[in-house]
Scaffold this motif. Structure first.
Motif, PDB file in Angstrom:
ATOM      1  N   ALA A 205      38.111  68.878  -6.633  1.00 29.08           N
ATOM      2  CA  ALA A 205      37.104  68.013  -6.019  1.00 29.08           C
ATOM      3  C   ALA A 205      36.943  66.715  -6.779  1.00 29.08           C
ATOM      4  O   ALA A 205      36.633  65.668  -6.193  1.00 29.08           O
ATOM      5  N   THR A 206      37.167  66.752  -8.091  1.00 30.36           N
ATOM      6  CA  THR A 206      37.016  65.533  -8.901  1.00 30.36           C
ATOM      7  C   THR A 206      38.344  64.845  -9.154  1.00 30.36           C
ATOM      8  O   THR A 206      38.422  63.886  -9.938  1.00 30.36           O
TER       9      THR A 206
ATOM     10  N   ASN B 140      24.706  70.821  -1.235  1.00 32.79           N
ATOM     11  CA  ASN B 140      25.137  70.064  -0.064  1.00 32.79           C
ATOM     12  C   ASN B 140      26.558  69.555  -0.281  1.00 32.79           C
ATOM     13  O   ASN B 140      26.854  68.933  -1.301  1.00 32.79           O
ATOM     14  N   ASP B 141      27.422  69.890   0.673  1.00 31.56           N
ATOM     15  CA  ASP B 141      28.788  69.369   0.615  1.00 31.56           C
ATOM     16  C   ASP B 141      28.763  67.933   1.131  1.00 31.56           C
ATOM     17  O   ASP B 141      29.113  67.636   2.281  1.00 31.56           O
ATOM     18  N   ALA B 142      28.351  67.023   0.263  1.00 28.45           N
ATOM     19  CA  ALA B 142      28.077  65.640   0.670  1.00 28.45           C
ATOM     20  C   ALA B 142      29.324  64.923   1.193  1.00 28.45           C
ATOM     21  O   ALA B 142      29.250  64.159   2.150  1.00 28.45           O
ATOM     22  N   ASN B 143      30.465  65.165   0.560  1.00 25.33           N
ATOM     23  CA  ASN B 143      31.673  64.449   0.979  1.00 25.33           C
ATOM     24  C   ASN B 143      32.485  65.201   2.020  1.00 25.33           C
ATOM     25  O   ASN B 143      33.541  64.725   2.460  1.00 25.33           O
ATOM     26  N   GLY B 144      32.040  66.374   2.432  1.00 24.30           N
ATOM     27  CA  GLY B 144      32.690  67.125   3.497  1.00 24.30           C
ATOM     28  C   GLY B 144      34.066  67.645   3.163  1.00 24.30           C
ATOM     29  O   GLY B 144      34.864  67.877   4.081  1.00 24.30           O
ATOM     30  N   ASP B 145      34.378  67.841   1.870  1.00 23.95           N
ATOM     31  CA  ASP B 145      35.710  68.323   1.500  1.00 23.95           C
ATOM     32  C   ASP B 145      35.803  69.841   1.487  1.00 23.95           C
ATOM     33  O   ASP B 145      36.840  70.405   1.144  1.00 23.95           O
TER      34      ASP B 145
ATOM     35  N   SER C 243      28.129  68.793  -9.201  1.00 23.67           N
ATOM     36  CA  SER C 243      27.255  67.646  -8.952  1.00 23.67           C
ATOM     37  C   SER C 243      26.542  67.731  -7.608  1.00 23.67           C
ATOM     38  O   SER C 243      25.629  66.945  -7.337  1.00 23.67           O
ATOM     39  N   GLU C 244      26.958  68.670  -6.742  1.00 26.25           N
ATOM     40  CA  GLU C 244      26.355  68.796  -5.421  1.00 26.25           C
ATOM     41  C   GLU C 244      25.325  69.931  -5.350  1.00 26.25           C
ATOM     42  O   GLU C 244      24.892  70.321  -4.280  1.00 26.25           O
TER      43      GLU C 244
END
Length: 1018
Positions: A303-304, A830-835, A841-842
């Motif tokens: 993710a990062t 929350n899966d903010a970036n939708g990945d 960090s979420e």
């Protein structure tokens, strides 16, 4: 100068003697009553029926032909009362003449629910309707014939409201925790007392020496009791019922009565049982995400942007046929007993052999490796099957009528047990740890068949055993000098001799901290429990309507523990003796606890339907501080059979109704050395050749027992001719003077803390029981029993200035349940970036720990049912068990997801893992807060505990074996579990029988039993 309790005991003994001497004078000419008790529907005798003359202590038990004899009856009008379990009691007024009198048969009518069953109390036998509380009665002799009972704990599971049996896991030979109406002590054991045939016996729940440690699961002495020898079990719940049992009885009492012989010809019973033990559970799969270069790639790193997963590898070590250490275990049981006798002497003699092999076995690949590595012809049995139990039980009970008014009952039991245990639980050498934290990538050079730390063939080389020989004996003398006075004396001994041993041969087993060079640990234990109980009861018919029952007594209990531990390391090849080791050490432990107590109880009965009872108990105990003397416990109770009152009238719906209430107090003694100041030796020279002493325990001269006061209110009702029974109980229990470990100043030069009586705990709840005979006919009958309870425990205070007690994620905090789970909460994710990945960090985590939930179930519900078909030739029984209101820490998944030892759980690597599970792991591992909140899971479950089918063939089949009757029973235990808990099983506990600690961590889950049993009666 005599202590007050000694003076009290002396006074009670003098009272008993005066009553006995005064009773002999003035006896009227006596009469004898004889007759039979039969089933009204079948005319069959009812052996064991209890016949007595109302208002006296004259009691007779029907023999095999239903016959009874009552001697010493005063001529004139009397009332004779007959009671038998499962039948409606019957009364008859008769005119008795001097000499012999023969009564017509008492023909009893079957009644599934009745209030007049007889129970055992401190003061002797009493009818249930006379008590202000409601003891639970379990008819063990009936249950073992048609249910999959493998040990004593199975007899208790799900059969009494408010009673929890908490298994630690599925390792053969390990024990359970028993809680009656929850837990009320922060520091002391919350286990009930255990009596067998009137004497107190050792019921240690953590019976395995530290030098033979295998992890959290240990052995319980509870399961030394053979279910086949038990007639009945009575469970006395709480201080309101257990006051007269004295100090240590605040957590309730379990009374076991073993089988007795009845006058008549010898009757033989033979049984044979064979069965399989299987592992039915689904175990977690190990995962690893791999980058193109073969290095691990976590979802967090992907993710990062630190890596990209090329493939996802997985392997399930415990379910792969080649690598799993689980196979099919084996259970066998063979036994015989005989009972009978004359009117003067009755006997019951039994013997049994029991063997059980657990589900663990050496995998095939390991068997091949060991044979090649050590040039073996065959693998030693203790390595091939590291979990095995073999046990022999013997019992001889004798009843003798020494005179017309003098009876002697002698009970003797012997147990010889050999147990082998594997490494398990919180233990780097434990087998499940190596499997759960194993390697998922089968292409890896260190794959090692999926195992992490050590292979099964290495772990199984650590040979842990426990050998037990236990002898229990009691004698019960009953003297009836008159029709109104009974004197009794019970003397008994429970002696347990135990050897715990652990051995790893030189050059074999895991290479861990010098263990590969061999070690042996040997621990010997002798535990003596002595009981002396003397009392007298006077029963008086004061007026035609008013009866009186006065009891006095004194008791003496002594527990002596002797233990030696010897250890040795660096063994040569050869016999595994301690003397062979080059480094040796030894310790010795001795402790003794003595309780002396006395009691008085007075009961009045009005019209045999209203009973009022009051009592007082005084105790002195060697564990009390020297400045504290005697503790006194009062009790009071009332029972009103309101349905017998004229104003109640007759009803086709409500056939019986009893209101009851009780209040009483009891206690739990401090641990034996907590109050004492004592010293310990210490070397004071460099070479250790000169010794001195140091203050080891500061002690507390004012230390008192914890004291519990309980109020109990309830009712019992029978409906539709007693075909339906309803029981309801409310209780409120307050424990004060609770022991709390308090820090002391280091300048005192002793231990850093001592126990003080500072805390307070409240327990309250309700218990409900329903019994119903739904159908009753020749070819079809159906009965059900539903019991449930709800308990609320609350820690009121730990004492002024005492901080909450923190034990990992479990805490003792005022105004919350004892040992509850606490952790910082996951506030949101929350899966903010939708990945499709929840990164650290979420996730938002709170900064303060909050109460998450209880660690013990507080909602219990059990449904048992029985269906009889084809004129009772087929009987089907089942037991469903529900528990809820609690959580369980899934520390196994926690470690797999958050510890470098694991790092192999699905949520770390698999993008298809549900987002909530990803958030749990991200909050624990990557958020910076490391909260266990998501691993404290709801552990609510429903289990199909038992299911059995019993076939009673025609008598002609039995005659082929020269028997009178026979039966064949097919049973299963632990057949299904319904739960939302994500771990292997919601009942496991890595801490075994620990007081409060509850964790799911690397523990063998409960196993499944399938058995077939044949019973023959001659």
């Amino acid at each position: 100068m005599q202590r007050p309790c000694v003076r009290l005991t002396t006074g009670l003994l003098a009272t008993v003697l005066a009553l006995s001497l005064g009773a002999v004078a003035g006896q009227a000419q006596q009469a004898t009553l004889t007759g039979r008790v039969i089933d009204q529907a079948t005319d069959e005798p009812l052996p064991g029926a209890r016949v007595n003359v109302t208002g006296t202590n004259l009691i007779s038990v029907a023999d095999q032909e239903g016959g009874y004899t009552l001697r010493g009856v005063t001529p004139g009008p009397v009332e004779v009362r007959v009671a038998f379990v499962g039948y409606e009691p019957q009364r008859r007024r008769v005119e008795v003449n001097a000499g012999d009198n023969t009564l017509d048969d008492f023909a009893l009518v079957a009644a599934p629910y009745q209030l007049e069953e007889v129970v055992t109390t401190v003061t002797g036998e009493q009818r249930n309707i006379e008590l202000g509380n409601k003891p639970a009665v379990i008819r063990a002799d009936e249950i073992v014939q048609e249910a999959p009972i493998t040990n004593f704990s199975d007899l208790l599971t799900g059969r009494a409201s408010g009673v929890q049996v908490l298994p630690s896991g599925g390792t053969t030979g390990t024990g359970t925790r028993i809680r009656i109406r929850g837990s009320s002590s922060v520091s002391l054991p919350n286990d009930p007392l255990l009596y067998v045939d009137g004497i107190r016996i050792d019921d240690e729940t953590q019976s395995l020496a530290a030098v033979a440690a295998v992890g959290g699961q240990t052995v319980s002495r509870l399961n030394d009791i053979n279910p086949e020898e038990i007639q009945s079990i009575e469970i006395i719940k709480g201080p309101s019922a257990a006051t007269l049992y004295g100090t240590e009885a605040a957590n309730g009492v379990i009374q076991v009565t073993t089988k007795r012989g009845q006058a008549g010809r010898p009757r033989w019973n033979l049984y044979l049982e064979q069965g399989a033990v299987t592992e039915p559970n689904e175990f977690p799969t190990n995962f690893v995400g791999l980058a193109a270069d073969g290095s691990p790639c976590f979802l967090e790193d992907e993710a990062t942007g630190l890596c990209t997963q090329d493939r996802l590898a997985s392997f399930n070590t415990l379910e792969n046929p080649r690598t799993t250490p689980y196979g099919t275990g084996y259970r066998q049981q063979y036994g015989a007993n005989v009972s009978g006798g004359s009117e003067q002497v009755q006997y019951f003699i039994s013997g049994e052999y029991e063997g059980e092999r657990g589900v663990l076995r050496l995998p095939d690949f390991e068997r091949t490796r060991l044979i090649e590595q050590f040039a073996l012809d065959e693998i030693p049995e203790e390595v091939n099957h590291p979990n095995d139990l073999r046990r022999v039980s013997l019992r001889a009970n004798l009843g003798s009528r020494l005179a017309s008014n003098l009876d002697l009952n002698i009970s003797t039991g012997f147990l010889s047990s050999d147990l082998r245990l594997p490494q398990n639980d919180n233990n780097i050498l434990g087998l499940l740890g190596s499997a759960y934290f194993g390697i998922a990538d089968s292409t890896s050079d260190i794959f090692n068949n999926g195992y992490g730390f050590f292979l099964p063939g290495e772990v199984f080389q650590i040979r842990t055993s426990q050998d037990v020989e236990r002898y229990t004996a009691s004698s019960n003398l009953n003297w009836r000098p008159t029709g109104w006075l009974t004197g009794r004396a019970i003397v008994g001994l429970d002696l347990t001799t135990r050897k715990d041993r652990q051995f790893q041969p030189n050059g074999e087993g895991p290479d861990f901290i010098d263990q590969l060079q061999g070690f042996v640990n040997d621990a010997r234990r002798q535990i003596f429990q002595y009981t002396v109980d003397v009392g007298a009861t006077g029963t008086f018919q004061l007026t035609p309507r008013l009866t009186s029952r006065t009891s006095v007594g004194t008791q003496y209990f002594k527990n002596t523990f002797n233990g030696t531990d010897a250890t040795a390391q660096f063994l040569p090849v050869g016999p595994p003796t301690v003397t062979a080791g080059s480094q040796r050490d030894a310790t010795e432990t001795t402790s003794e606890t003595v309780t002396v107590g006395g009691y008085v109880e007075q009961q009045f009965g009005w019209n045999d339907r209203l009973f009022v009872t009051g009592g007082l108990r005084g105790d002195d105990n060697s564990s009390f501080g020297r400045d504290f003397d005697v503790v006194v416990y009062p009790k009071a109770g009332v029972s009103w059979l309101i349905s017998q009152e004229p104003f109640f009238g007759s009803s086709s719906v409500v056939s019986e109704l009893r209101l009851r209430g009780a209040i009483g107090a009891s206690g739990v003694q401090p641990v034996d050395t907590a109050a004492a100041r004592f010293f310990a030796p210490v070397a004071i020279s460099k070479n250790g050749d000169q010794n001195g002493v140091t203050l080891q325990n500061l002690g507390n001269p004012g230390l008192k027992p914890e004291r519990s006061r309980e109020i109990e209110l309830g009712f019992d009702a029978g409906f539709f001719g007693s075909r339906v029974g309803l029981e309801f109980t409310y209780y409120d229990k307050l424990t004060t003077d609770a022991l709390v470990l308090v820090p002391v100043a280091l300048s005192l030069g002793a231990t850093t803390a001592r126990f003080e009586n500072l805390g307070s705990v409240r327990n309250s709840g309700v218990e409900v029981g329903i019994n119903a005979a739904i159908l009753q006919s020749r070819n079809l009958s159906w009965d059900i029993a539903l019991s449930g309870s709800y308990n609320r425990d609350n820690l009121r205070t730990l004492g002024r200035g005492v901080s909450p007690i923190i034990l990992g994620d479990q805490r003792f905090v005022p105004n919350y349940p004892l040992g509850g789970y606490w952790a910082p909460p996951i506030l949101s994710f929350n899966d903010a970036n939708g990945d499709g990945i929840i990164a650290g960090s979420e996730v938002v985590v709170g900064d303060t720990a909050i109460f998450v939930g209880r660690s013990q179930p507080n909602k219990l519900l059990t449904l048992s049912t029985g269906l009889s078909l084809l004129d009772d030739h087929i009987r089907v029984t089942g037991l469903l068990d529900y528990r809820g209101g609690h959580r369980l820490q899934n520390l196994t998944d926690d470690f797999r997801c958050a510890s470098p030892a694991g790092f192999n759980c699905r949520a770390l690597f698999d993008r298809t893992t549900p987002l909530e599970d990803q958030a749990t792991v991200a909050a624990r591992t990557f958020s910076g807060t490391a909260t266990t909140f998501g691993f404290l899971e709801d552990a609510e479950f429903l289990k199909l505990r038992e299911l059995s089918l019993t076939f009673f063939p025609p008598d002609s089949w039995a005659r082929l074996f020269r028997a009178e009757r026979m039966s064949l029973t097919l049973t299963g235990r632990n057949l299904a579990t319904w739960t939302g808990y994500s771990g292997v099983d919601p009942e496991v506990n890595q801490e075994g029988q620990a007081n409060f600690a509850t964790l799911d961590f690397l523990t063998q889950p409960p196993v499944r039993y399938y058995t077939a049993r044949v019973n023959l009666t001659f």
